[in-house]
Scaffold this motif. Structure first.
Motif, PDB file in Angstrom:
ATOM      1  N   GLY A 154       0.783  -1.237   0.083  1.00 22.87           N
ATOM      2  CA  GLY A 154      -0.116   0.096  -0.033  1.00 22.87           C
ATOM      3  C   GLY A 154       0.976   1.180  -0.160  1.00 22.87           C
ATOM      4  N   HIS A 155       1.900   1.413   0.639  1.00 28.86           N
ATOM      5  CA  HIS A 155       2.913   2.469   1.014  1.00 28.86           C
ATOM      6  C   HIS A 155       3.494   2.768  -0.430  1.00 28.86           C
ATOM      7  CE1 HIS A 155       2.229   3.640   5.039  1.00 28.86           C
ATOM      8  NE2 HIS A 155       2.602   2.535   5.414  1.00 28.86           N
ATOM      9  N   ILE A 156       4.033   1.710  -1.158  1.00 24.33           N
ATOM     10  CA  ILE A 156       4.592   1.843  -2.350  1.00 24.33           C
ATOM     11  C   ILE A 156       3.805   2.222  -3.501  1.00 24.33           C
ATOM     12  CG2 ILE A 156       5.733   0.524  -4.167  1.00 24.33           C
ATOM     13  CD1 ILE A 156       6.881  -1.244  -2.401  1.00 24.33           C
ATOM     14  N   LEU A 157       2.517   1.605  -3.313  1.00 23.66           N
ATOM     15  CA  LEU A 157       1.578   2.187  -4.429  1.00 23.66           C
ATOM     16  C   LEU A 157       0.998   3.600  -4.028  1.00 23.66           C
ATOM     17  CD1 LEU A 157      -0.712  -1.069  -4.580  1.00 23.66           C
ATOM     18  CD2 LEU A 157       0.721  -0.163  -6.411  1.00 23.66           C
ATOM     19  N   MET A 158       1.241   3.954  -2.775  1.00 27.09           N
ATOM     20  CA  MET A 158       0.309   5.326  -2.535  1.00 27.09           C
ATOM     21  C   MET A 158       1.689   6.421  -3.035  1.00 27.09           C
ATOM     22  SD  MET A 158      -0.939   6.804   1.086  1.00 27.09           S
ATOM     23  CE  MET A 158       0.376   6.910   2.060  1.00 27.09           C
ATOM     24  N   ALA A 159       2.838   6.004  -2.687  1.00 32.35           N
ATOM     25  CA  ALA A 159       3.849   6.847  -3.311  1.00 32.35           C
ATOM     26  C   ALA A 159       3.964   6.999  -4.825  1.00 32.35           C
ATOM     27  CB  ALA A 159       5.139   6.224  -2.832  1.00 32.35           C
ATOM     28  N   SER A 160       3.395   6.133  -5.550  1.00 31.54           N
ATOM     29  CA  SER A 160       3.595   6.228  -7.165  1.00 31.54           C
ATOM     30  C   SER A 160       1.978   6.472  -7.475  1.00 31.54           C
ATOM     31  CB  SER A 160       3.692   4.783  -7.624  1.00 31.54           C
ATOM     32  OG  SER A 160       2.732   3.904  -7.360  1.00 31.54           O
ATOM     33  N   GLU A 161       1.295   7.333  -6.389  1.00 34.61           N
ATOM     34  CA  GLU A 161       0.124   7.813  -6.892  1.00 34.61           C
ATOM     35  C   GLU A 161      -1.101   6.967  -7.508  1.00 34.61           C
ATOM     36  OE1 GLU A 161      -0.708  11.296  -6.136  1.00 34.61           O
ATOM     37  OE2 GLU A 161       1.153  11.270  -5.111  1.00 34.61           O
ATOM     38  N   ASP A 162      -1.092   5.716  -7.183  1.00 37.17           N
ATOM     39  CA  ASP A 162      -1.977   4.774  -7.185  1.00 37.17           C
ATOM     40  C   ASP A 162      -2.843   4.618  -6.327  1.00 37.17           C
ATOM     41  OD1 ASP A 162      -3.313   2.520  -8.357  1.00 37.17           O
ATOM     42  OD2 ASP A 162      -1.847   1.702  -9.119  1.00 37.17           O
TER      43      ASP A 162
END
Length: 199
Positions: A154-162
């Motif tokens: 979730g954190h990685i996806l959030m950082a990539s604006e997904d």
């Protein structure tokens, strides 16, 4: 001299009663209580069930720690030792050594979800989100209840604006471990943002 010997014998009661009476005179000892069996350790399924029903964050943290302890054991002493050394190398910021050790672990135990999760954490630390995501997906394929892997994803996806997929990953983590307050806040925030994007 014989007097003292007789006195001592009488005092000890060895000749004062016949043999059968001596047995009766002895206080009866209570039978030893039955040995208690050690409590059976909870299965992983039981721990996850308890985690889903935890009523406070503190209770959930205690159960989550037990689950993480189980996750960190592969069943192979060699792999466990290598993972421990990789963790120490990571703490000392010796990332090349940590990766090398984790690579060896995964050769030995390719179906160990925790090893994939640990290497994903290391890749993320080295600013390699693609490698981190690949390892997180592998960890979740092996153990779909790995709430830390869902959180990391979730954190990685959030950082990539997904944000939509990040929201889904955080929701999956909360479904397994509902008492993570930080994730509850993130889900509420992302829920509004994703809903706003849909309008």
């Amino acid at each position: 001299m014989r007097f003292f010997a007789c006195l001592l014998t009488a005092f000890l009661g060895l000749t004062a009663l016949p043999a059968g009476a001596q047995e009766k005179a002895r206080p009866q000892q209570d039978p030893a209580p039955p040995a208690r069996e050690a409590p059976r350790p909870s299965t992983l399924d039981e721990l996850f069930d308890r985690l889903s029903k935890a009523e406070s964050e503190r209770e959930a943290q205690g159960i989550a720690s037990l689950i993480e302890r189980r996750f960190s054991r592969s069943g192979s002493d060699t792999a466990d030792l290598l993972l421990s050394r990789a963790t120490e190398a990571f703490k000392e910021k010796n990332y090349p050594l940590s990766i090398e050790l984790l690579d060896r672990v995964l050769v030995l135990e390719p179906n160990w979800a925790e090893a994939w999760y640990r290497r994903a954490t290391l890749f993320y630390q080295l600013d390699d989100p693609v490698g981190a995501m690949a390892d997180l997906y592998q960890a979740l394929k092996l153990e779909p209840r790995h709430f830390s892997a869902w959180t990391g994803l979730g954190h990685i996806l959030m950082a990539s604006e997904d944000k939509a997929r990040a929201l889904e990953a955080f929701r999956r983590a909360l479904k397994i471990n509902p008492q993570i307050e930080m994730l509850q806040t993130l889900v509420t925030k992302l829920d509004h943002e994703v809903a706003g994007q849909d309008l």
